[in-house]
Scaffold this motif. Structure first.
Motif, mmCIF file in Angstrom:
data_model
loop_
_atom_site.group_PDB
_atom_site.id
_atom_site.type_symbol
_atom_site.label_atom_id
_atom_site.label_comp_id
_atom_site.label_asym_id
_atom_site.label_seq_id
_atom_site.Cartn_x
_atom_site.Cartn_y
_atom_site.Cartn_z
ATOM 1 N N ASN A 52 -42.504 19.996 -34.401
ATOM 2 C CA ASN A 52 -42.767 21.224 -33.659
ATOM 3 C C ASN A 52 -44.016 21.155 -32.797
ATOM 4 N N GLU A 53 -44.841 20.153 -33.027
ATOM 5 C CA GLU A 53 -46.142 20.088 -32.365
ATOM 6 C C GLU A 53 -46.297 18.914 -31.411
ATOM 7 N N VAL A 54 -45.430 17.911 -31.543
ATOM 8 C CA VAL A 54 -45.621 16.670 -30.804
ATOM 9 C C VAL A 54 -44.387 16.353 -29.968
ATOM 10 N N ASN A 55 -44.602 15.899 -28.753
ATOM 11 C CA ASN A 55 -43.520 15.413 -27.902
ATOM 12 C C ASN A 55 -43.259 13.954 -28.288
ATOM 13 N N LEU A 56 -42.413 13.780 -29.295
ATOM 14 C CA LEU A 56 -42.206 12.454 -29.869
ATOM 15 C C LEU A 56 -41.592 11.484 -28.863
ATOM 16 N N ASP A 57 -40.717 11.972 -27.996
ATOM 17 C CA ASP A 57 -40.124 11.092 -26.987
ATOM 18 C C ASP A 57 -41.203 10.542 -26.055
ATOM 19 N N TYR A 58 -42.087 11.413 -25.605
ATOM 20 C CA TYR A 58 -43.161 10.971 -24.712
ATOM 21 C C TYR A 58 -44.052 9.949 -25.414
ATOM 22 N N CYS A 59 -44.371 10.210 -26.678
ATOM 23 C CA CYS A 59 -45.229 9.286 -27.424
ATOM 24 C C CYS A 59 -44.563 7.922 -27.581
ATOM 25 N N ARG A 60 -43.277 7.912 -27.911
ATOM 26 C CA ARG A 60 -42.572 6.638 -28.059
ATOM 27 C C ARG A 60 -42.544 5.872 -26.736
ATOM 28 N N GLU A 61 -42.262 6.577 -25.644
ATOM 29 C CA GLU A 61 -42.144 5.939 -24.334
ATOM 30 C C GLU A 61 -43.475 5.386 -23.843
ATOM 31 N N ASN A 62 -44.591 5.963 -24.318
ATOM 32 C CA ASN A 62 -45.895 5.576 -23.812
ATOM 33 C C ASN A 62 -46.774 4.866 -24.843
ATOM 34 N N GLY A 63 -46.160 4.449 -25.946
ATOM 35 C CA GLY A 63 -46.878 3.670 -26.942
ATOM 36 C C GLY A 63 -47.990 4.428 -27.637
ATOM 37 N N ILE A 64 -47.806 5.727 -27.822
ATOM 38 C CA ILE A 64 -48.818 6.562 -28.470
ATOM 39 C C ILE A 64 -48.444 6.722 -29.946
ATOM 40 N N ALA A 65 -49.321 6.307 -30.833
ATOM 41 C CA ALA A 65 -49.062 6.433 -32.270
ATOM 42 C C ALA A 65 -49.137 7.904 -32.684
ATOM 43 N N VAL A 66 -48.400 8.260 -33.713
ATOM 44 C CA VAL A 66 -48.441 9.620 -34.272
ATOM 45 C C VAL A 66 -48.722 9.495 -35.766
ATOM 46 N N VAL A 67 -49.809 10.119 -36.229
ATOM 47 C CA VAL A 67 -50.197 10.022 -37.634
ATOM 48 C C VAL A 67 -50.581 11.408 -38.148
ATOM 49 N N ARG A 68 -50.673 11.518 -39.469
ATOM 50 C CA ARG A 68 -51.105 12.765 -40.099
ATOM 51 C C ARG A 68 -52.415 12.532 -40.836
ATOM 52 N N ARG A 69 -53.331 13.489 -40.722
ATOM 53 C CA ARG A 69 -54.594 13.398 -41.469
ATOM 54 C C ARG A 69 -54.539 14.361 -42.647
ATOM 55 N N LYS A 70 -55.465 14.246 -43.572
ATOM 56 C CA LYS A 70 -55.479 15.089 -44.758
ATOM 57 C C LYS A 70 -56.234 16.400 -44.547
ATOM 58 N N SER A 71 -57.008 16.481 -43.468
ATOM 59 C CA SER A 71 -57.703 17.734 -43.166
ATOM 60 C C SER A 71 -56.755 18.683 -42.436
ATOM 61 N N GLY A 72 -57.124 19.949 -42.373
ATOM 62 C CA GLY A 72 -56.305 20.942 -41.704
ATOM 63 C C GLY A 72 -56.533 20.944 -40.207
ATOM 64 N N GLY A 73 -56.124 22.045 -39.571
ATOM 65 C CA GLY A 73 -56.320 22.170 -38.133
ATOM 66 C C GLY A 73 -55.112 21.732 -37.343
ATOM 67 N N GLY A 74 -55.276 21.731 -36.023
ATOM 68 C CA GLY A 74 -54.162 21.452 -35.139
ATOM 69 C C GLY A 74 -54.053 19.998 -34.731
ATOM 70 N N CYS A 75 -53.063 19.733 -33.869
ATOM 71 C CA CYS A 75 -52.850 18.386 -33.354
ATOM 72 C C CYS A 75 -53.962 18.010 -32.384
ATOM 73 N N VAL A 76 -54.355 16.752 -32.453
ATOM 74 C CA VAL A 76 -55.398 16.217 -31.582
ATOM 75 C C VAL A 76 -54.886 14.935 -30.951
ATOM 76 N N TYR A 77 -55.079 14.802 -29.652
ATOM 77 C CA TYR A 77 -54.788 13.535 -28.982
ATOM 78 C C TYR A 77 -56.105 12.796 -28.785
ATOM 79 N N SER A 78 -56.086 11.493 -29.064
ATOM 80 C CA SER A 78 -57.297 10.694 -28.892
ATOM 81 C C SER A 78 -56.940 9.380 -28.218
ATOM 82 N N ASP A 79 -57.832 8.901 -27.359
ATOM 83 C CA ASP A 79 -57.703 7.569 -26.790
ATOM 84 C C ASP A 79 -59.110 6.981 -26.654
ATOM 85 N N ARG A 80 -59.241 5.874 -25.959
ATOM 86 C CA ARG A 80 -60.544 5.214 -25.900
ATOM 87 C C ARG A 80 -61.550 5.974 -25.034
#
Length: 224
Positions: A52-80
Motif C-alpha cells: 500500500n505504500e511502495v510502488n513495487l514495479d518502479y522499484c523493481r525496474e530501477n533496482g531499488i531495494a525494499v526493506v522493513r525496519r523495526k522502528s515505526g513511522g512511514g516509508c523513507v527513500y534513501s540513496d547516496r
C-alpha cells in the motif's frame, strides 16, 4: 559520545547498517553514533503494509531495494545523496532520548547557518521544509534513533518509489513532495556529503571505537 568506525570493505547495503545498530545495542554501555550512506532503498516502518505504500514495479525496474525496519513511522527513500544518522544509547527514557538527540542535530545545523528546528512529528525543518526525518526503536536495555539528512537526494525517485497509485505518480504528486522537502546542497551547503558526515561526527563525538573483522562477521550473520 563515541563514533563507531565501520572498516572499509564492509557491506554498504541498508540492512547491514540497521544490523550494526542492533548489534551495538545488545551490549551498549555508552552513547554511540555513526553516519552512513547506502544504495537506493525504500525503508518501510514496522507496521506498514508495503504493497500500500511502495510502488513495487518502479522499484523493481530501477533496482531499488525494499526493506522493513523495526522502528515505526512511514516509508523513507534513501540513496547516496542522503546521509543517515544512527544513535544508540543505554538510556531507555525513549521520549527524552529522542527529543534530546533531535535537538542536538538541529543545533548542529544552526551552526552551519541554517534556521533549523525540530517538530513534534520528529522531523527537522529548515524554514518550513523538511531536511531530516527520524524514527526511534525502543529495546529493553537501549534506545536506537536513526534518521535521514537530505544532502542531495533524488526527489524524483523518492516520489515515484514511495507512491503506489497511478494518480499520485502524476506530475503534481512529484511536485508536492518537492515542495515539502529540500536538500541541504540546494540551500547552499558548501561541503560535500563526506564533509557533512565529518561535521556531525566531530561535533557529537569525542572518541571512537573501530569495529573488527570479527564484529563485521557477526553483524552479517545477525543481519541474515
Amino acid at each position: 559520545m563515541k563514533k563507531v568506525v565501520i572498516p572499509a570493505g564492509a557491506p554498504d547495503r541498508l540492512t547491514f547498517f540497521l544490523a550494526v545498530e542492533e548489534y551495538l545495542a545488545k551490549s551498549v554501555k555508552e552513547e554511540l553514533f555513526f553516519t552512513w550512506q547506502s544504495p537506493p532503498t525504500v525503508i518501510c516502518g514496522r507496521n506498514q503494509v508495503i504493497e500500500n505504500e511502495v510502488n513495487l514495479d518502479y522499484c523493481r525496474e530501477n533496482g531499488i531495494a525494499v526493506v522493513r525496519r523495526k522502528s515505526g513511522g512511514g516509508c523513507v527513500y534513501s540513496d547516496r545523496g542522503n546521509v543517515m544518522l544512527s544513535f544508540i544509547t543505554p538510556d531507555t527514557r525513549v521520549e527524552k532520548v529522542f527529543a534530546g538527540f533531535l535537538e542536538k542535530i538541529a543545533q548542529i545545523l544552526r551552526g552551519l547557518g541554517f534556521d533549523a528546528a525540530r517538530t513534534e512529528h520528529n522531523d527537522i525543518l529548515v524554514g518550513e521544509r523538511k531536511v531530516s526525518g527520524n524514527a526511534c526503536h525502543a529495546l529493553p536495555n537501549a534506545t536506537i534513533v536513526h534518521g535521514t539528512m537530505l544532502y542531495d537526494l533524488d526527489f524524483e525517485a523518492l516520489a515515484r518509489s514511495t507512491t503506489p497509485s497511478a494518480e499520485k505518480l502524476a506530475k503534481h504528486g512529484v511536485q508536492s513532495v518537492r515542495q515539502r522537502v529540500v536538500n541541504l546542497k540546494s540551500l547552499g551547503l558548501k561541503t560535500d556529503a563526506a564533509g557533512l558526515r565529518r561535521y556531525f561526527e566531530e561535533r557529537l563525538c569525542d572518541s571512537e571505537m573501530v569495529l573488527t573483522a570479527d564484529d563485521i562477521e557477526k553483524i552479517v550473520k545477525f543481519e541474515n
